[in-house]
Design a protein around this motif. Structure first.
Motif, PDB file in Angstrom:
ATOM      1  N   ASP A 259      24.324  16.909   1.361  1.00 57.58           N
ATOM      2  CA  ASP A 259      24.858  16.314   2.541  1.00 57.58           C
ATOM      3  C   ASP A 259      24.578  14.856   2.636  1.00 57.58           C
ATOM      4  OD1 ASP A 259      26.886  18.270   3.433  1.00 57.58           O
ATOM      5  OD2 ASP A 259      25.140  19.402   4.123  1.00 57.58           O
ATOM      6  N   VAL A 260      23.165  14.985   2.565  1.00 55.63           N
ATOM      7  CA  VAL A 260      22.357  13.532   2.938  1.00 55.63           C
ATOM      8  C   VAL A 260      21.123  13.261   1.920  1.00 55.63           C
ATOM      9  CG1 VAL A 260      20.694  12.282   4.542  1.00 55.63           C
ATOM     10  CG2 VAL A 260      22.919  14.148   5.398  1.00 55.63           C
ATOM     11  N   ARG A 261      20.844  12.100   1.491  1.00 49.19           N
ATOM     12  CA  ARG A 261      19.673  11.709   0.739  1.00 49.19           C
ATOM     13  C   ARG A 261      18.906  10.747   1.721  1.00 49.19           C
ATOM     14  NH1 ARG A 261      17.006   8.150  -2.008  1.00 49.19           N
ATOM     15  NH2 ARG A 261      18.718   6.618  -1.903  1.00 49.19           N
ATOM     16  N   LEU A 262      17.534  11.174   1.659  1.00 48.34           N
ATOM     17  CA  LEU A 262      16.596  10.305   2.334  1.00 48.34           C
ATOM     18  C   LEU A 262      15.627   9.726   1.284  1.00 48.34           C
ATOM     19  CD1 LEU A 262      15.424  12.687   5.327  1.00 48.34           C
ATOM     20  CD2 LEU A 262      17.498  11.094   5.062  1.00 48.34           C
ATOM     21  N   SER A 263      15.375   8.569   1.533  1.00 44.08           N
ATOM     22  CA  SER A 263      14.448   7.899   0.695  1.00 44.08           C
ATOM     23  C   SER A 263      13.224   7.631   1.450  1.00 44.08           C
ATOM     24  CB  SER A 263      15.037   6.697   0.055  1.00 44.08           C
ATOM     25  OG  SER A 263      14.122   6.316  -0.792  1.00 44.08           O
ATOM     26  N   VAL A 264      12.083   8.591   1.157  1.00 47.83           N
ATOM     27  CA  VAL A 264      10.791   8.490   2.067  1.00 47.83           C
ATOM     28  C   VAL A 264       9.709   7.735   1.379  1.00 47.83           C
ATOM     29  CG1 VAL A 264       9.172   9.984   3.111  1.00 47.83           C
ATOM     30  CG2 VAL A 264      11.605  10.580   2.957  1.00 47.83           C
ATOM     31  N   ILE A 265       8.954   6.670   1.998  1.00 45.62           N
ATOM     32  CA  ILE A 265       7.772   6.201   1.214  1.00 45.62           C
ATOM     33  C   ILE A 265       6.546   6.563   2.041  1.00 45.62           C
ATOM     34  CG2 ILE A 265       9.222   4.365   0.369  1.00 45.62           C
ATOM     35  CD1 ILE A 265       7.934   2.460   2.769  1.00 45.62           C
ATOM     36  N   ALA A 266       5.374   6.698   1.333  1.00 49.64           N
ATOM     37  CA  ALA A 266       4.053   6.964   2.010  1.00 49.64           C
ATOM     38  C   ALA A 266       3.097   6.191   1.135  1.00 49.64           C
ATOM     39  CB  ALA A 266       3.936   8.389   1.844  1.00 49.64           C
ATOM     40  N   GLN A 267       1.888   6.258   1.851  1.00 48.05           N
ATOM     41  CA  GLN A 267       0.824   5.277   1.203  1.00 48.05           C
ATOM     42  C   GLN A 267       0.115   6.096   0.018  1.00 48.05           C
ATOM     43  OE1 GLN A 267      -1.328   4.824   4.727  1.00 48.05           O
ATOM     44  NE2 GLN A 267      -0.246   3.113   5.351  1.00 48.05           N
TER      45      GLN A 267
ATOM     46  N   LYS B  38      20.636  10.687  13.480  1.00 53.72           N
ATOM     47  CA  LYS B  38      19.966  10.165  14.514  1.00 53.72           C
ATOM     48  C   LYS B  38      18.600  10.350  14.470  1.00 53.72           C
ATOM     49  CE  LYS B  38      20.232   9.331  19.851  1.00 53.72           C
ATOM     50  NZ  LYS B  38      18.637   9.495  19.689  1.00 53.72           N
ATOM     51  N   ALA B  39      18.130  11.444  14.488  1.00 56.12           N
ATOM     52  CA  ALA B  39      16.670  11.791  14.121  1.00 56.12           C
ATOM     53  C   ALA B  39      16.090  11.391  13.172  1.00 56.12           C
ATOM     54  CB  ALA B  39      16.587  13.368  14.087  1.00 56.12           C
ATOM     55  N   ALA B  40      16.669  11.343  11.754  1.00 61.67           N
ATOM     56  CA  ALA B  40      16.288  10.850  10.657  1.00 61.67           C
ATOM     57  C   ALA B  40      16.052   9.377  10.676  1.00 61.67           C
ATOM     58  CB  ALA B  40      17.041  11.281   9.439  1.00 61.67           C
ATOM     59  N   HIS B  41      16.813   8.687  11.293  1.00 63.43           N
ATOM     60  CA  HIS B  41      16.912   7.317  11.480  1.00 63.43           C
ATOM     61  C   HIS B  41      15.614   6.764  12.234  1.00 63.43           C
ATOM     62  CE1 HIS B  41      18.095   3.233  12.803  1.00 63.43           C
ATOM     63  NE2 HIS B  41      18.928   3.261  11.907  1.00 63.43           N
ATOM     64  N   ASP B  42      15.338   7.683  12.976  1.00 66.23           N
ATOM     65  CA  ASP B  42      14.084   7.456  13.785  1.00 66.23           C
ATOM     66  C   ASP B  42      12.410   7.474  13.333  1.00 66.23           C
ATOM     67  OD1 ASP B  42      15.538   6.344  16.001  1.00 66.23           O
ATOM     68  OD2 ASP B  42      15.524   8.331  17.022  1.00 66.23           O
ATOM     69  N   VAL B  43      12.722   7.980  11.827  1.00 65.89           N
ATOM     70  CA  VAL B  43      11.343   8.407  11.149  1.00 65.89           C
ATOM     71  C   VAL B  43      10.964   6.755  10.199  1.00 65.89           C
ATOM     72  CG1 VAL B  43      10.213   9.508   9.282  1.00 65.89           C
ATOM     73  CG2 VAL B  43      11.990  10.751  11.057  1.00 65.89           C
ATOM     74  N   PRO B  44      10.038   6.313  10.535  1.00 64.91           N
ATOM     75  CA  PRO B  44       9.751   4.956   9.889  1.00 64.91           C
ATOM     76  C   PRO B  44       9.674   4.990   8.658  1.00 64.91           C
ATOM     77  CG  PRO B  44       8.230   5.395  11.971  1.00 64.91           C
ATOM     78  CD  PRO B  44       9.154   6.550  11.720  1.00 64.91           C
ATOM     79  N   GLU B  45       9.150   6.146   8.128  1.00 63.25           N
ATOM     80  CA  GLU B  45       8.828   6.173   6.610  1.00 63.25           C
ATOM     81  C   GLU B  45      10.379   6.510   5.702  1.00 63.25           C
ATOM     82  OE1 GLU B  45       4.799   7.153   8.687  1.00 63.25           O
ATOM     83  OE2 GLU B  45       7.052   7.822   9.011  1.00 63.25           O
TER      84      GLU B  45
ATOM     85  N   GLY C 103       0.753  -1.405  -0.218  1.00 61.93           N
ATOM     86  CA  GLY C 103      -0.014   0.147   0.147  1.00 61.93           C
ATOM     87  C   GLY C 103       0.781   1.197  -0.034  1.00 61.93           C
ATOM     88  N   TYR C 104       2.231   1.205   0.017  1.00 67.83           N
ATOM     89  CA  TYR C 104       2.972   2.512  -0.182  1.00 67.83           C
ATOM     90  C   TYR C 104       3.294   2.605  -1.597  1.00 67.83           C
ATOM     91  CZ  TYR C 104       3.751   2.027   4.940  1.00 67.83           C
ATOM     92  OH  TYR C 104       3.508   1.847   6.156  1.00 67.83           O
ATOM     93  N   SER C 105       2.508   3.656  -2.369  1.00 60.50           N
ATOM     94  CA  SER C 105       2.677   4.160  -3.800  1.00 60.50           C
ATOM     95  C   SER C 105       3.391   5.355  -4.210  1.00 60.50           C
ATOM     96  CB  SER C 105       1.182   4.189  -4.268  1.00 60.50           C
ATOM     97  OG  SER C 105       0.490   5.364  -3.607  1.00 60.50           O
ATOM     98  N   VAL C 106       3.805   5.933  -3.049  1.00 60.73           N
ATOM     99  CA  VAL C 106       4.696   6.969  -3.223  1.00 60.73           C
ATOM    100  C   VAL C 106       6.185   6.760  -2.462  1.00 60.73           C
ATOM    101  CG1 VAL C 106       4.793   9.625  -2.474  1.00 60.73           C
ATOM    102  CG2 VAL C 106       2.564   8.633  -3.110  1.00 60.73           C
ATOM    103  N   GLU C 107       7.151   7.318  -3.397  1.00 60.94           N
ATOM    104  CA  GLU C 107       8.450   7.424  -3.098  1.00 60.94           C
ATOM    105  C   GLU C 107       9.284   8.760  -3.440  1.00 60.94           C
ATOM    106  OE1 GLU C 107      12.839   4.815  -3.005  1.00 60.94           O
ATOM    107  OE2 GLU C 107      11.029   4.111  -4.298  1.00 60.94           O
ATOM    108  N   VAL C 108       9.761   9.203  -2.588  1.00 63.56           N
ATOM    109  CA  VAL C 108      10.369  10.700  -2.647  1.00 63.56           C
ATOM    110  C   VAL C 108      11.919  10.737  -2.299  1.00 63.56           C
ATOM    111  CG1 VAL C 108      10.134  13.131  -2.479  1.00 63.56           C
ATOM    112  CG2 VAL C 108       7.928  11.784  -2.415  1.00 63.56           C
ATOM    113  N   SER C 109      12.878  11.204  -2.939  1.00 63.36           N
ATOM    114  CA  SER C 109      14.126  11.388  -2.542  1.00 63.36           C
ATOM    115  C   SER C 109      14.166  12.652  -1.936  1.00 63.36           C
ATOM    116  CB  SER C 109      15.070  11.071  -3.497  1.00 63.36           C
ATOM    117  OG  SER C 109      15.173   9.704  -3.907  1.00 63.36           O
ATOM    118  N   LEU C 110      14.763  12.917  -1.021  1.00 63.73           N
ATOM    119  CA  LEU C 110      14.993  14.252  -0.396  1.00 63.73           C
ATOM    120  C   LEU C 110      16.330  14.527  -0.375  1.00 63.73           C
ATOM    121  CD1 LEU C 110      12.416  14.190   2.489  1.00 63.73           C
ATOM    122  CD2 LEU C 110      11.787  15.144   0.454  1.00 63.73           C
ATOM    123  N   ARG C 111      16.831  15.483  -0.891  1.00 65.25           N
ATOM    124  CA  ARG C 111      18.368  15.954  -1.056  1.00 65.25           C
ATOM    125  C   ARG C 111      18.388  16.798  -0.092  1.00 65.25           C
ATOM    126  NH1 ARG C 111      20.270  15.995  -7.063  1.00 65.25           N
ATOM    127  NH2 ARG C 111      19.201  17.884  -7.063  1.00 65.25           N
ATOM    128  N   VAL C 112      19.282  16.619   1.179  1.00 66.71           N
ATOM    129  CA  VAL C 112      19.317  17.723   2.226  1.00 66.71           C
ATOM    130  C   VAL C 112      20.671  18.151   2.392  1.00 66.71           C
ATOM    131  CG1 VAL C 112      19.075  17.858   4.798  1.00 66.71           C
ATOM    132  CG2 VAL C 112      17.382  16.188   3.474  1.00 66.71           C
TER     133      VAL C 112
END
Length: 151
Positions: free
Chosen positions: A104-112, A85-92, A61-70
């Protein structure tokens, strides 16, 4: 160091991680005991980190994926450590990569769906510490996703 027999085992094991040592042995022309000893040695030395299940996010049921360049605020000495440390604690957040350069960082975030993504972005991502700049990139299609090595 890996020899030709180890590489033969790894090629077959990568292709199908569910193979038993007996099945691997048959495909590699070795005895099951020898294959199992080599598998254990490769795991003990860290050449093989583990065997895992790969889950299809969309099937759950996760149909959205976004890369966040931070880009982080580099004027704060602990910015990097506190952000990670804080980003590691975000389940998505399913992947965190660090870089040298402007980003500096790229986060891959998934959402429904987009509504879920907006809530995650506003309440969890934007509240992460020490963000100087953030650029979202919406994933359209995954053309290749393969962790197999050319062994």
């Amino acid at each position: 160091m890996l020899d030709d027999l180890d590489r033969r085992i790894l090629r077959q094991w990568q292709a199908d991680p569910t193979l038993t040592p007996a099945e691997l042995a048959e495909r590699c022309g070795m005895t099951p005991a020898r294959v199992q000893r080599r598998q254990m040695r490769m795991m003990d030395t860290g050449a093989v980190k583990g065997v895992r299940a790969v889950i299809d996010w969309q099937a759950l049921g996760y149909s959205v994926e976004v890369s966040l360049r931070v880009t982080l605020d580099k004027t704060v000495a602990v910015a990097f450590d506190e952000f990670l440390k804080a980003a590691h604690d975000v389940p998505e957040v399913v992947e965190i990569q660090t870089f040298l350069g402007r980003v500096d960082v790229r986060l891959s975030v998934i959402a429904q769906d987009m509504g879920h993504y907006q809530r995650v972005y506003r309440t969890r991502v934007l509240t992460l510490p020490h963000i100087a700049d953030i650029e979202p990139l919406m994933h359209v299609a995954r053309i290749k996703s393969d962790e197999r090595l050319p062994i």
